[in-house]
Write a protein that holds these residues in place. Structure first.
Motif, mmCIF file in Angstrom:
data_model
loop_
_atom_site.group_PDB
_atom_site.id
_atom_site.type_symbol
_atom_site.label_atom_id
_atom_site.label_comp_id
_atom_site.label_asym_id
_atom_site.label_seq_id
_atom_site.Cartn_x
_atom_site.Cartn_y
_atom_site.Cartn_z
ATOM 1 N N ALA A 115 22.126 82.996 -29.748
ATOM 2 C CA ALA A 115 21.730 82.886 -28.339
ATOM 3 C C ALA A 115 22.501 81.801 -27.619
ATOM 4 C CB ALA A 115 20.233 82.596 -28.238
ATOM 5 N N GLY A 116 22.886 80.775 -28.363
ATOM 6 C CA GLY A 116 23.527 79.641 -27.712
ATOM 7 C C GLY A 116 25.008 79.544 -27.955
ATOM 8 N N ALA A 117 25.625 80.628 -28.395
ATOM 9 C CA ALA A 117 27.059 80.586 -28.663
ATOM 10 C C ALA A 117 27.812 80.144 -27.421
ATOM 11 C CB ALA A 117 27.540 81.961 -29.108
ATOM 12 N N GLY A 118 28.581 79.070 -27.575
ATOM 13 C CA GLY A 118 29.351 78.565 -26.442
ATOM 14 C C GLY A 118 28.573 77.607 -25.574
ATOM 15 N N HIS A 119 27.265 77.430 -25.849
ATOM 16 C CA HIS A 119 26.460 76.560 -25.001
ATOM 17 C C HIS A 119 26.123 75.246 -25.674
ATOM 18 C CE1 HIS A 119 24.943 80.601 -23.178
ATOM 19 N NE2 HIS A 119 26.122 80.260 -22.696
ATOM 20 N N GLY A 120 26.551 75.064 -26.895
ATOM 21 C CA GLY A 120 26.297 73.820 -27.575
ATOM 22 C C GLY A 120 25.018 73.844 -28.388
ATOM 23 N N PRO A 121 24.749 72.754 -29.116
ATOM 24 C CA PRO A 121 23.569 72.696 -29.973
ATOM 25 C C PRO A 121 22.284 72.518 -29.179
ATOM 26 C CG PRO A 121 24.687 70.587 -29.937
ATOM 27 C CD PRO A 121 25.559 71.541 -29.162
ATOM 28 N N VAL A 122 21.165 72.702 -29.857
ATOM 29 C CA VAL A 122 19.869 72.392 -29.264
ATOM 30 C C VAL A 122 19.852 70.911 -28.915
ATOM 31 C CG1 VAL A 122 17.391 72.244 -29.717
ATOM 32 C CG2 VAL A 122 18.704 74.201 -30.562
ATOM 33 N N LEU A 123 19.375 70.594 -27.726
ATOM 34 C CA LEU A 123 19.329 69.209 -27.260
ATOM 35 C C LEU A 123 17.910 68.675 -27.360
ATOM 36 C CD1 LEU A 123 21.561 69.467 -24.052
ATOM 37 C CD2 LEU A 123 22.260 68.779 -26.364
ATOM 38 N N LEU A 124 17.702 67.688 -28.219
ATOM 39 C CA LEU A 124 16.403 67.026 -28.313
ATOM 40 C C LEU A 124 16.426 65.829 -27.367
ATOM 41 C CD1 LEU A 124 15.753 67.020 -32.181
ATOM 42 C CD2 LEU A 124 15.416 68.851 -30.500
ATOM 43 N N PRO A 138 21.922 74.036 -35.262
ATOM 44 C CA PRO A 138 22.700 72.979 -34.608
ATOM 45 C C PRO A 138 21.830 72.202 -33.624
ATOM 46 C CG PRO A 138 23.857 75.088 -34.538
ATOM 47 C CD PRO A 138 22.458 75.383 -34.982
ATOM 48 N N ALA A 139 21.830 70.897 -33.737
ATOM 49 C CA ALA A 139 20.968 70.081 -32.877
ATOM 50 C C ALA A 139 21.534 68.679 -32.761
ATOM 51 C CB ALA A 139 19.546 70.035 -33.431
ATOM 52 N N ARG A 140 21.259 68.056 -31.630
ATOM 53 C CA ARG A 140 21.624 66.656 -31.430
ATOM 54 C C ARG A 140 20.628 66.029 -30.482
ATOM 55 N NH1 ARG A 140 25.025 66.015 -26.396
ATOM 56 N NH2 ARG A 140 25.324 63.884 -27.121
ATOM 57 N N VAL A 141 20.567 64.702 -30.508
ATOM 58 C CA VAL A 141 19.676 63.955 -29.617
ATOM 59 C C VAL A 141 20.450 63.535 -28.382
ATOM 60 C CG1 VAL A 141 18.261 61.875 -29.367
ATOM 61 C CG2 VAL A 141 18.252 63.148 -31.529
ATOM 62 N N LEU A 142 19.853 63.762 -27.229
ATOM 63 C CA LEU A 142 20.465 63.362 -25.963
ATOM 64 C C LEU A 142 19.477 62.475 -25.213
ATOM 65 C CD1 LEU A 142 22.782 63.632 -23.902
ATOM 66 C CD2 LEU A 142 21.587 65.621 -22.955
ATOM 67 N N GLY A 148 25.219 61.388 -15.059
ATOM 68 C CA GLY A 148 25.984 62.312 -15.888
ATOM 69 C C GLY A 148 25.131 63.160 -16.811
ATOM 70 N N GLY A 149 23.842 62.851 -16.887
ATOM 71 C CA GLY A 149 22.968 63.585 -17.789
ATOM 72 C C GLY A 149 22.720 65.022 -17.361
ATOM 73 N N GLY A 150 22.718 65.259 -16.059
ATOM 74 C CA GLY A 150 22.468 66.612 -15.573
ATOM 75 C C GLY A 150 23.497 67.604 -16.071
ATOM 76 N N ARG A 151 24.751 67.208 -16.054
ATOM 77 C CA ARG A 151 25.805 68.125 -16.524
ATOM 78 C C ARG A 151 25.714 68.317 -18.035
ATOM 79 N NH1 ARG A 151 29.649 70.827 -14.632
ATOM 80 N NH2 ARG A 151 29.257 69.998 -12.552
ATOM 81 N N MET A 152 25.415 67.258 -18.763
ATOM 82 C CA MET A 152 25.270 67.403 -20.214
ATOM 83 C C MET A 152 24.116 68.335 -20.557
ATOM 84 S SD MET A 152 26.101 63.644 -21.848
ATOM 85 C CE MET A 152 25.022 62.709 -20.767
ATOM 86 N N LEU A 153 23.041 68.256 -19.790
ATOM 87 C CA LEU A 153 21.906 69.151 -20.005
ATOM 88 C C LEU A 153 22.280 70.592 -19.696
ATOM 89 C CD1 LEU A 153 19.075 66.979 -18.414
ATOM 90 C CD2 LEU A 153 19.221 67.628 -20.818
ATOM 91 N N ALA A 154 23.004 70.787 -18.587
ATOM 92 C CA ALA A 154 23.360 72.143 -18.171
ATOM 93 C C ALA A 154 24.367 72.788 -19.112
ATOM 94 C CB ALA A 154 23.916 72.118 -16.746
ATOM 95 N N GLU A 155 25.254 71.991 -19.673
ATOM 96 C CA GLU A 155 26.303 72.540 -20.511
ATOM 97 C C GLU A 155 25.912 72.618 -21.981
ATOM 98 O OE1 GLU A 155 29.701 70.131 -19.755
ATOM 99 O OE2 GLU A 155 30.122 71.060 -17.806
ATOM 100 N N GLY A 156 24.757 72.052 -22.322
ATOM 101 C CA GLY A 156 24.296 72.094 -23.696
ATOM 102 C C GLY A 156 23.507 73.353 -23.986
ATOM 103 N N GLY A 157 22.822 73.345 -25.103
ATOM 104 C CA GLY A 157 21.999 74.478 -25.492
ATOM 105 C C GLY A 157 20.578 74.318 -24.975
ATOM 106 N N GLN A 158 19.636 74.912 -25.707
ATOM 107 C CA GLN A 158 18.225 74.825 -25.342
ATOM 108 C C GLN A 158 17.794 73.364 -25.281
ATOM 109 O OE1 GLN A 158 15.727 77.519 -25.263
ATOM 110 N NE2 GLN A 158 14.215 76.000 -24.641
#
Length: 308
Positions: free
Chosen positions: A139-148, A183-187, A220-230
């Motif tokens: 579902a998230g191909a190309g959208h990055g890992p899940v963002l915690l 795939p997951a990372r903390v933001l 800058g967080g808004g763009r990171m949120l938009a370009e990341g995954g769930q």
């Protein structure tokens, strides 16, 4: 010298179980079962604050779980971050799965688990984690890992404690998710933009008023949120849901202000072709589908939603 060695030993081999006080163990088998022995469930506070995203919790906030969270948060028993992170990862996975409505019996047991996977069985748990990880990757191909995204504490509180417990547990959860194929990372996308009163002693309405407009997304967080995954908002505990609702509001506000077009790299003559990112068009506040929440614990009555 002997006192120094005892202090060092307590760091490596904690003096007692974080849940019940049994000596010389981080978490005894019985308390570990209380924390992660049942499948995480959707929870809902009553009354439910406006704007609260779907929340999943790993365990009811009972005696043992309360003791674990307080030991990690207030007494700095950092060894508890790992098991607490495993519990939080389970709640995150539950929120990433397709919606499953439990039956009349209420909260699923460890042997049942969502989607019929046996949570108490090693093979079943591995299959469940693999399935969730594969679904997230597809579902998230190309959208990055899940963002915690941790719900932030006030800076003065973090300084007083000497550590940031929510972020520490989120990092442990992200590691557990990656280990099991998601795939997951903390933001750290959120911060407090104004002071708030101590929440203890406030009812649900007072907490909502106290927190209204208190959080914002960092530069800058808004763009990171938009370009990341769930996006999954994470916290150790949900009580009234006011903190998670305010965090969801801040994230959605940031997402709605980001132009979510991504260049595909394709060219037709001199015209660059752009493609909208599926599920990321936030204009008009339609971002709720990209935000959910996960916590380690919630009040027992918040689990009653599963009985309806």
């Amino acid at each position: 010298m002997r006192g120094w060695w005892r202090d060092l030993t307590d760091l490596v081999l904690p003096a007692e179980c974080g849940g019940c006080g049994r000596p010389r163990t981080v978490l005894c088998p019985e308390c570990r079962a209380v924390l992660t022995g049942a499948a995480p469930c959707r929870v809902r506070p009553v009354p439910e604050p406006a704007g609260l995203s779907v929340v999943h919790a790993a365990a009811p906030y009972g005696d043992e779980v309360r003791a674990m969270l307080l030991a990690h948060k207030e007494r700095g028993v950092l060894a508890l971050a790992a098991p607490l992170g495993v519990a939080l990862a389970g709640a995150v996975r539950a929120g990433l799965e397709p919606a499953v409505r439990p039956g009349q019996a209420g909260r699923p047991t460890a042997s049942q688990g969502p989607q019929g996977f046996g949570k108490g069985d090693v093979r079943g748990e591995r299959e469940r984690a693999d399935t969730v990880g594969a679904a997230v990757r597809a579902a998230g191909a190309g959208h990055g890992p899940v963002l915690l995204v941790p719900v932030p504490s006030a800076r003065r509180v973090v300084r007083a404690r000497g550590h940031d417990p929510t972020r520490r547990i989120a990092l442990a959860a992200a590691g557990e998710l990656r280990r099991t194929g998601t795939p997951a990372r903390v933001l750290g996308a959120l911060r407090q933009k104004r002071g708030v009163a101590d929440q203890s002693g406030l009812n649900s309405r007072q907490r909502a008023v106290n927190l209204a407009g208190a959080l914002e997304v960092v530069a800058g967080g808004g763009r990171m949120l938009a370009e990341g995954g769930q996006v999954v908002l994470v916290d150790d505990l949900m009580t009234t849901g006011a903190s998670l609702a305010e965090a969801a509001r801040a994230v959605r506000a940031a997402q709605s202000g980001v132009r979510t077009l991504r260049w595909t790299g394709e060219r037709t003559g001199r015209t660059e072709v752009y493609r909208r990112i599926p599920g990321r068009e936030q204009a008009g506040g339609r971002s709720g589908a990209t935000v959910c929440s996960a916590v380690i614990a919630a009040p027992p009555d918040a689990f009653e939603i599963n009985r309806n």
